[in-house]
Design a protein around this motif. Structure first.
Motif, PDB file in Angstrom:
ATOM      1  N   VAL A 318     -16.699 124.473 -25.121  1.00  6.62           N
ATOM      2  CA  VAL A 318     -15.826 123.617 -24.448  1.00  6.62           C
ATOM      3  C   VAL A 318     -16.134 123.260 -23.306  1.00  6.62           C
ATOM      4  O   VAL A 318     -16.423 124.197 -22.241  1.00  6.62           O
ATOM      5  N   ILE A 319     -16.649 121.948 -22.845  1.00  2.00           N
ATOM      6  CA  ILE A 319     -16.964 121.684 -21.344  1.00  2.00           C
ATOM      7  C   ILE A 319     -15.878 121.253 -20.614  1.00  2.00           C
ATOM      8  O   ILE A 319     -15.834 121.917 -19.578  1.00  2.00           O
ATOM      9  N   ASN A 320     -15.162 120.372 -20.992  1.00  2.00           N
ATOM     10  CA  ASN A 320     -14.279 119.580 -20.105  1.00  2.00           C
ATOM     11  C   ASN A 320     -13.059 119.201 -20.808  1.00  2.00           C
ATOM     12  O   ASN A 320     -12.851 117.769 -20.772  1.00  2.00           O
ATOM     13  N   HIS A 321     -11.999 119.777 -21.112  1.00  2.00           N
ATOM     14  CA  HIS A 321     -10.859 119.396 -21.452  1.00  2.00           C
ATOM     15  C   HIS A 321      -9.964 118.934 -20.531  1.00  2.00           C
ATOM     16  O   HIS A 321      -9.779 119.804 -19.439  1.00  2.00           O
ATOM     17  N   PRO A 322      -9.256 117.913 -20.516  1.00  2.00           N
ATOM     18  CA  PRO A 322      -8.249 117.633 -19.317  1.00  2.00           C
ATOM     19  C   PRO A 322      -7.316 118.580 -19.100  1.00  2.00           C
ATOM     20  O   PRO A 322      -6.806 118.976 -17.918  1.00  2.00           O
ATOM     21  N   SER A 393     -30.115 117.608 -37.698  1.00  2.00           N
ATOM     22  CA  SER A 393     -29.722 116.184 -37.049  1.00  2.00           C
ATOM     23  C   SER A 393     -28.508 115.565 -37.498  1.00  2.00           C
ATOM     24  O   SER A 393     -27.813 114.820 -37.028  1.00  2.00           O
ATOM     25  N   LEU A 394     -27.979 116.361 -38.456  1.00  2.00           N
ATOM     26  CA  LEU A 394     -26.686 116.054 -39.388  1.00  2.00           C
ATOM     27  C   LEU A 394     -25.752 116.927 -38.879  1.00  2.00           C
ATOM     28  O   LEU A 394     -24.646 117.140 -39.490  1.00  2.00           O
ATOM     29  N   ALA A 395     -26.084 118.049 -37.890  1.00  2.00           N
ATOM     30  CA  ALA A 395     -25.254 119.244 -37.437  1.00  2.00           C
ATOM     31  C   ALA A 395     -24.910 119.329 -36.064  1.00  2.00           C
ATOM     32  O   ALA A 395     -24.061 119.998 -35.690  1.00  2.00           O
ATOM     33  N   ARG A 396     -25.179 118.246 -35.527  1.00  2.00           N
ATOM     34  CA  ARG A 396     -24.781 118.361 -33.867  1.00  2.00           C
ATOM     35  C   ARG A 396     -23.681 117.517 -33.667  1.00  2.00           C
ATOM     36  O   ARG A 396     -23.906 116.395 -33.944  1.00  2.00           O
ATOM     37  N   PHE A 397     -23.047 117.763 -32.767  1.00  2.00           N
ATOM     38  CA  PHE A 397     -21.964 116.708 -32.402  1.00  2.00           C
ATOM     39  C   PHE A 397     -21.274 116.893 -30.990  1.00  2.00           C
ATOM     40  O   PHE A 397     -21.450 117.857 -30.212  1.00  2.00           O
ATOM     41  N   THR A 398     -20.668 115.899 -30.649  1.00  2.00           N
ATOM     42  CA  THR A 398     -19.924 115.947 -29.475  1.00  2.00           C
ATOM     43  C   THR A 398     -18.208 115.510 -29.665  1.00  2.00           C
ATOM     44  O   THR A 398     -18.157 114.930 -30.624  1.00  2.00           O
ATOM     45  N   VAL A 399     -17.412 116.287 -29.019  1.00  2.00           N
ATOM     46  CA  VAL A 399     -16.012 116.100 -28.931  1.00  2.00           C
ATOM     47  C   VAL A 399     -15.684 115.090 -27.843  1.00  2.00           C
ATOM     48  O   VAL A 399     -15.768 115.425 -26.712  1.00  2.00           O
ATOM     49  N   ARG A 400     -15.038 114.116 -28.257  1.00  2.00           N
ATOM     50  CA  ARG A 400     -14.626 113.129 -27.158  1.00  2.00           C
ATOM     51  C   ARG A 400     -12.959 113.052 -27.215  1.00  2.00           C
ATOM     52  O   ARG A 400     -12.495 113.159 -28.285  1.00  2.00           O
ATOM     53  N   ASP A 401     -12.741 112.861 -25.858  1.00  2.00           N
ATOM     54  CA  ASP A 401     -10.931 112.810 -25.731  1.00  2.00           C
ATOM     55  C   ASP A 401     -10.910 111.930 -24.610  1.00  2.00           C
ATOM     56  O   ASP A 401     -11.617 112.176 -23.360  1.00  2.00           O
ATOM     57  N   THR A 405     -16.267 113.557 -22.561  1.00  2.00           N
ATOM     58  CA  THR A 405     -16.839 114.608 -23.443  1.00  2.00           C
ATOM     59  C   THR A 405     -16.313 115.885 -23.281  1.00  2.00           C
ATOM     60  O   THR A 405     -16.552 116.710 -22.068  1.00  2.00           O
ATOM     61  N   VAL A 406     -15.448 116.326 -24.306  1.00  2.00           N
ATOM     62  CA  VAL A 406     -14.654 117.579 -24.022  1.00  2.00           C
ATOM     63  C   VAL A 406     -15.384 119.005 -24.442  1.00  2.00           C
ATOM     64  O   VAL A 406     -15.248 119.722 -23.862  1.00  2.00           O
TER      65      VAL A 406
END
Ligand code: GTP
Ligand code: MG
Length: 545
Positions: A318-322, A393-401, A405-406
Motif C-alpha cells: 500500500v503506497i498512498n491511500h487517501p 507480465s500478466l501478474a503485476r498490477f497497480t491499484v488506482r483510486d 496510485t494507491v
C-alpha cells in the motif's frame, strides 16, 4: 550483424511534465535519420509561427494539434529508430496527468517533483521495466550552465529513491544531457567534458538483451480492436510470452472464443511470427469487433489457453491511500496488463514485513500506507490474470483510486473458472455433444429412440455471432405424465395450436409440442392435416418459427 538480426526493444520515456521527454526523444529520432532535415526545418517554422519555437523536436513525437498548441504530450506516441545493436520502438508517455494529480494534492511544485518521480519509478519497476537509464536533462539551463555540482546533487537525491523502489543502482547509468541542444544524446558534449560515462545513444546500445520468454505459451493482452475495411477485425497488443503466427488457432479469454489468425503485422509489415515485446496487429477470422475488448487475452488454443480468473491472491504494497489505510471489502480499479477492472479485497491473509517478507500479523482487518501483505481479491467482472511464477507480465498490477496510485501488487496464485460445457465453442463445421436446457416448454425425442433423422436448428445466436452450434440432443428428461401436454406424433391429426418454442429452422419432419385447444380448426400456418386423436403431423420443411 545484418539489419534483420537486430533485436527489437521498446524504450519508454517517463518523467515529469515538461522535463523534455518529447524533445529528447524527437532529437534522438532526428539524429538517427528518422526525420529529414527539411521536416525539422518545417516544424521549426510552424513552431515559430505558433510562438513555440522551443518545441520543434517535441513535435516529432507530439503530432496532435492540441499537443502542439499546448506544448504537452496528450497521447502515447510510438516511433522507430535503430542503434548499432537494436531496433528500437520509442514510446513517449505524457507526464502531465501525473503532474495535475500532484499539484491538486499538495500545491507544492518541489514536493511534486520528488513524490512524482518516486511514483514513476515505482510504477516502472512494478510494471516490469527492469532496465533503466536516468537522464538529467536541461543541463544547458543550470546555473552556472552545465553544472557538475547540480548534476551530482540530483544523482545523490534520486539514487536512494531508486533503491527503495527495487532497482539495482550499479545497473543504472546517470547521464547529464541537453535534449534541446543535443548534448550527450549521440555526440559527446564538450560542455560536459567532466562527464566520462556513455552518451544516451551508447547507453541504449549497452542495454542487456532482454530475456525473451518465447518458449512459453502465448499470452497477448489486447490493447485495442480495429475494424479495417477489406481486412476485418484487427486486435492490437503486445506479445508478452510465446509466439504468434499466421494460421494459428487462438483462444480469447475470458470469453473462450476460438478463431484462427489470418495475418500478423508490425509497423505495417507482415510478420511470419511475432515474438515477446513486439507490439502487433493481427487479423482474425469470423469475428466481430464486439467479440473483443481491451483487457481480453489472446492465447494458443492448443497450448495452455488463457482462462477467466474468479479469484486471485496477491502480495500488495500500500503506497498512498487517501484515508491512510485499505479496509476489507475495498473495491478499487485494478490495472493489470491492459485491463482495468474493479476488484474486491475479499480477505487480508496476512501483513508482511516489506524487506524480508516476515509475517507480522495473520488476518489483519486493514492494511495501512507503507504496509505489505497477502490479499485475496475477487474481480467484479470477468478478468484474465496469471500467477507471477508462470506469466509475470500478466501478474503485476497497480491499484488506482481517485486518480492516484494507491497500491502495487504481484499475483501469487489464481483460481481459474472451472471449465464447463458452456466454455466449449463449436465453430462452423464442428460437431459435438451439447447439453441443452430449454427456457420454454419443448418436446424432443432422443434420436436413437425415435429413429428420426438428425435435425438442424438455429440457436445460441447470442453467444457468438456467425457461430452456429450443430448437435444432437443426447437424451431427454421427460416431464411427469400428468403434466404432459399433447404430443404430436407421426400419426393422425386434429386441430392444435402450435406454440413457437424457440427460434428454429427444421428441415426434416420433427415432432413438435402443440396444445389441444379442443377446436376443430386447422392451424393453417403449420400446414398440418386433421386427425381424430388431437395429434398432428407437422412438416417444418423450410419453415422458421
Ligand atoms: P509532457 O509530454 O507534456 O510531459 O512534456 P515533455 O517532457 O515531453 O517536455 P517537452 O519535450 O514537450 O519539453 C517541454 C519544454 O522544455 C519545451 O519548451 C522544450 O523546448 C524545453 N526543453 C526540453 N529539453 C530542453 C533542454 O535540454 N534544454 C532546455 N533549455 N529546454 C528544454
Ligand atoms: Mg511530451
Amino acid at each position: 550483424m545484418g539489419d534483420d538480426e537486430k533485436v527489437h526493444i521498446n524504450i519508454v520515456f517517463i518523467g515529469n511534465v515538461d522535463s523534455g521527454k518529447s524533445t529528447t526523444g524527437g532529437h534522438l529520432i532526428y539524429k538517427l535519420g528518422g526525420i529529414k532535415k527539411d521536416v525539422i526545418e518545417k516544424f521549426e517554422k510552424e513552431a515559430a509561427e505558433m510562438n513555440k519555437r522551443s518545441f520543434k523536436y517535441a513535435w516529432v513525437l507530439d503530432k496532435l494539434k492540441a499537443e502542439r498548441e499546448r506544448g504537452v504530450t496528450i497521447d502515447i506516441s510510438m516511433s522507430k529508430f535503430e542503434t548499432t545493436k537494436y531496433h528500437c520502438t520509442l514510446i513517449d508517455a505524457p507526464g502531465h496527468r501525473f503532474h495535475q494529480e500532484h499539484v491538486n494534492r499538495t500545491g507544492s511544485f518541489e514536493t511534486g517533483i520528488n513524490g512524482q518521480t518516486t511514483e514513476h519509478a515505482l510504477l516502472a519497476y512494478t510494471l516490469g521495466v527492469n532496465q533503466m537509464i536516468c537522464c538529467c536533462n536541461k543541463m544547458d539551463a543550470t546555473t552556472p550552465k552545465y553544472s557538475k555540482g547540480r548534476f551530482e546533487e540530483l544523482v545523490t537525491n534520486f539514487s536512494p529513491l531508486l533503491i527503495k523502489v527495487g532497482y539495482n543502482l550499479s545497473d543504472i547509468p546517470f547521464i547529464p544531457i541537453s535534449g534541446f541542444v543535443g548534448e550527450n544524446i549521440i555526440e559527446r558534449s564538450t560542455n560536459l567534458d567532466w562527464y566520462k560515462g556513455p552518451t544516451l545513444f551508447e547507453a541504449i546500445d549497452q542495454i542487456k538483451v532482454p530475456k525473451r520468454p518465447s518458449d512459453k505459451p502465448l499470452r497477448l493482452p489486447i490493447q485495442s480492436v480495429y475494424m479495417i475495411g477489406g481486412i476485418g477485425v484487427v486486435p492490437v497488443g503486445r506479445v508478452m510470452t510465446g509466439v504468434l503466427k499466421p494460421g494459428m488457432a487462438v483462444t480469447f479469454a475470458p470469453t473462450g472464443v476460438q478463431t484462427e489468425v489470418r495475418s500478423v503485422e508490425m509497423h505495417h509489415e507482415g510478420l511470419i511470427e511475432a515474438l515477446p515485446g513486439d507490439i502487433v496487429g493481427f487479423n482474425v477470422k469470423n469475428m466481430s469487433v464486439k467479440d473483443l475488448k481491451q483487457g481480453y487475452v489472446a492465447s494458443n488454443s492448443n497450448d495452455d489457453p488463457a482462462m477467466e480468473a474468479v479469484k486471485f491472491t496477491s502480495h500488495i504494497i500500500v503506497i498512498n491511500h487517501p484515508d491512510g489505510k485499505i479496509p476489507l471489502g475495498y473495491t478499487p480499479i485494478v490495472d493489470c496488463h491492459t485491463s482495468h477492472i474493479p476488484v474486491r479485497f475479499a480477505r487480508f491473509v496476512n501483513k508482511l514485513d516489506r524487506r524480508c517478507n516476515f509475517v507480522l500479523e495473520q488476518e489483519p482487518k486493514f492494511l495501512e500506507n507503507g504496509d505489505g501483505g497477502l490479499v485475496e481479491m475477487i474481480p467484479t467482472k470477468p478478468m484474465v490474470v496469471e500467477p507471477n511464477a508462470k506469466y509475470s507480465s500478466l501478474a503485476r498490477f497497480t491499484v488506482r483510486d481517485t486518480r492516484r496510485t494507491v497500491a502495487v501488487g504481484v499475483i501469487k496464485d489464481v483460481t481459474k473458472k472451472a471449465k464447463t460445457h458452456q466454455d466449449v465453442t463449436l465453430k462452423n463445421g464442428d460437431s459435438g455433444a451439447v447439453d441443452m436446457i430449454p427456457t420454454k416448454p419443448i418436446v424432443v425425442e432422443a434420436r436413437r429412440k425415435s429413429g428420426l433423422p438428425p435435425f438442424a436448428f438455429r440457436g445460441m445466436r447470442h453467444t457468438v455471432p456467425q457461430t452456429v452450434p450443430v448437435g444432437f440432443v443426447k437424451d431427454r428428461l421427460k416431464k411427469r405424465k400428468e403434466d404432459q401436454d399433447v404430443i404430436l406424433k407421426n400419426s393422425g391429426a386434429k386441430a392444435a395450436k402450435l406454440i413457437p418454442t424457440m427460434a428454429m429452422v427444421a428441415r426434416q419432419t420433427v415432432p413438435v409440442r402443440g396444445i389441444n385447444d379442443g377446436t376443430k380448426e386447422k392451424d393453417q400456418d403449420a400446414g398440418g392435416s386433421k386427425s381424430k386423436k388431437g395429434i398432428e403431423e407437422v412438416n417444418f420443411d423450410g419453415l422458421s418459427i
